[in-house]
Design an enzyme around this catalytic site. Structure first.
Site, PDB file in Angstrom:
ATOM      1  CG  ASP A 216      21.161 -16.784  26.509  1.00 43.66           C
ATOM      2  OD1 ASP A 216      21.679 -17.182  25.758  1.00 43.66           O
ATOM      3  OD2 ASP A 216      21.062 -15.571  26.876  1.00 43.66           O
TER       4      ASP A 216
ATOM      5  CG  HIS B 292      12.064 -12.433  23.250  1.00 46.03           C
ATOM      6  ND1 HIS B 292      13.308 -11.792  24.511  1.00 46.03           N
ATOM      7  CD2 HIS B 292      13.189 -12.715  22.410  1.00 46.03           C
ATOM      8  CE1 HIS B 292      14.188 -11.598  24.205  1.00 46.03           C
ATOM      9  NE2 HIS B 292      14.423 -12.210  22.730  1.00 46.03           N
TER      10      HIS B 292
ATOM     11  CE  LYS C 100      17.863 -14.231  26.098  1.00 45.36           C
ATOM     12  NZ  LYS C 100      19.388 -13.917  26.098  1.00 45.36           N
TER      13      LYS C 100
ATOM     14  CB  SER D  77      20.323 -17.172  22.716  1.00 48.28           C
ATOM     15  OG  SER D  77      20.696 -16.653  23.254  1.00 48.28           O
TER      16      SER D  77
ATOM     17  NE  ARG E 153      25.559 -16.418  19.466  1.00 44.81           N
ATOM     18  CZ  ARG E 153      23.955 -16.119  20.200  1.00 44.81           C
ATOM     19  NH1 ARG E 153      23.459 -16.431  21.403  1.00 44.81           N
ATOM     20  NH2 ARG E 153      23.437 -16.267  18.962  1.00 44.81           N
TER      21      ARG E 153
HETATM   22  N1  URA Z   1      18.998 -12.396  21.501  1.00 38.54           N
HETATM   23  C1  URA Z   1      18.392 -13.261  22.655  1.00 38.54           C
HETATM   24  O1  URA Z   1      18.512 -13.386  23.957  1.00 38.54           O
HETATM   25  N2  URA Z   1      19.994 -13.851  21.719  1.00 38.54           N
HETATM   26  C2  URA Z   1      20.358 -14.534  20.910  1.00 38.54           C
HETATM   27  O2  URA Z   1      20.966 -14.547  20.349  1.00 38.54           O
HETATM   28  C3  URA Z   1      19.799 -12.833  20.097  1.00 38.54           C
HETATM   29  C4  URA Z   1      18.946 -12.188  20.246  1.00 38.54           C
END
Ligand code: URA
Length: 431
Positions: free
Chosen positions: A161, A82, A187, A183, A168
């Protein structure tokens, strides 16, 4: 329990219990807690922070807010990568095929671009027919048969999320380290990863502007991963200047294909090899980083990684002829080259301004759901530390609309900084 008391507690800088966090996340996911209360709570978290324990509880509550994907019947070891988001960051398009070509199956759920930061799904959709909406069954079957999947986040994974991120985004509460960490990690955990490589970007074109902030975020995510029983490695990488040369969807796909064919910009290739090596070690496909790196280089040199990318595109309904002939990918009608007005050393190639310019050209979106133009973007020809003679090209603007081209040109007026004194190049990775 009442949502308002939990908001007040966070407003007053007190630590929330696991029960309170679970109550809030579950209530918000079900729709019992309205957006305005969740927004107030997110702002209290942004202003007052969370302890690592609270952040871990928040992550796990969000991960368990929907289905939890179990990949143990499909792969020996489920790995994931990620990036925390940046400009010109097409790393996934190269790293995943490299890992798969080295015998490490990778199934990844990616996101779309928002604001100045690009999104992997938007890039892949430059290829006609490419599907980003695989079902869980399709995901698992393709992971088993092709060893490579790159699709969108399934709606039933970490729905808390999805809802909270959208909120957000419009309430000025993205830039919070505990909210970003929870967040991202919720995931990854919900998507079944047993081992995770995090590419945490730092600099002008990243959410984290300073090395200290990036280190705090990275450490927190590694700790959360460990507490959740997932082996996690974080790399801190530079995002002051765009990665590689291309910024914009189809332009980036073309650059990724060039790299998979053994060419491409040196910084981008090096970045991908480094991330891929970590993934191979975590995936138990290499004993150490040196042998992993050699395997990754061999996968690029032999064309095996390119073949994996072709297989990925074909499996997800994309027209493979666009991979074989990337010149078929969408192209902008107008290309304007901006040249250096004087000779000098480059001290700044402002990543965020380039990301914003790509969005202004139509390549990104101001809000979720906006349509995008895959063809437009920038080709940036210089890096910090380069010496550039007057009249040499600095970057090219690829546009489909003269007014937008003008807007991007104006936006980029201060993007490149030149000095008479030599400037050291920026590192690719800090830690
Ligand atoms: N990427 C994400 O998945 N969540 C965030 O809050 C910021 C970047």
């Amino acid at each position: 329990m009442r949502a308002v008391d939990i908001i007040i507690k966070k407003r007053d800088r007190l630590e929330l219990s696991r029960e309170e966090i679970e109550f809030f996340v579950q209530g918000f996911t079900r729709g019992d807690i309205p957006d305005y209360q969740a927004a107030a709570w997110a702002m209290a978290v942004l202003l007052n922070g969370m302890t690592p324990r609270e952040t871990t509880d928040l992550t796990l509550a969000m991960a368990h807010s929907g289905a939890m994907l179990d990949l143990s019947d499909v792969v020996e070891r489920a790995v994931d990568k990620h990036s925390s988001g940046g400009v010109g960051d097409k790393t996934t398009l190269v790293v995943l095929p490299v890992a798969a070509a080295c015998g490490l199956p990778v199934g990844k759920m990616s996101g779309r671009g928002l604001g100045f930061s690009g999104g992997t799904l938007d890039k892949m959709e430059s290829i006609p027919g490419y599907r980003c909406d695989l079902t869980t069954e399709e995901f698992k079957r393709q992971l088993k048969e092709v060893g490579l999947v790159l699709t969108g986040q399934s709606l039933d994974l970490a729905p808390a999320d999805g809802k909270l991120y959208a909120l957000r985004d419009v309430t000025g509460t993205v830039q919070s380290i505990p909210l970003i960490a929870s967040s991202i990690m919720s995931k990854k955990i919900a998507a079944g990863a047993q081992a995770i490589v995090l590419d945490v970007k730092v600099g002008l074109g990243a959410f984290m502007q300073t090395l200290d902030e990036a280190r705090t975020l990275a450490t927190l995510m590694v700790d959360i991963g460990r507490l959740a029983g997932r082996e996690t490695v974080a790399l801190l990488s530079d995002m002051n200047q765009p990665l590689g040369r291309a910024v914009g969807n189809a332009l980036e796909v073309r650059e990724a294909i060039e790299t998979l064919r053994g060419g491409g910009p040196a910084d981008f290739g090096e970045h991908c090899l480094h991330v891929a090596a970590h993934l191979l070690v975590l995936g138990r496909r290499a004993a150490d980083l040196e042998s992993a790196r050699r395997a990754a280089e061999a996968a690029l040199a032999s064309g095996a990684a390119f073949e994996k990318f072709r297989a990925l595109v074909g499996a997800q309904g994309g027209d493979v002829s666009y991979v074989d002939e990337p010149e078929k990918l969408p192209r902008a009608r107008l290309v304007e080259v901006v040249e250096a007005e004087r000779s000098g050393y480059i001290f700044q190639v402002h990543a965020r301004l380039f990301g914003e310019a790509a969005a202004l050209l139509g390549g990104g979106r101001a809000k979720k759901g906006d349509p995008i133009d895959h063809a437009v973007g920038l080709m940036v020809h210089v890096k910090v530390g380069d010496y550039v003679e007057r009249g040499r090209p600095l970057y090219a603007i690829h546009a489909n609309d003269a007014a937008r081209l003008e807007e991007a040109r104006r936006h980029l007026q201060e993007a490149i900084g030149q000095s008479e004194a030599p400037v050291a190049p920026l590192p690719l990775f800090y830690e």
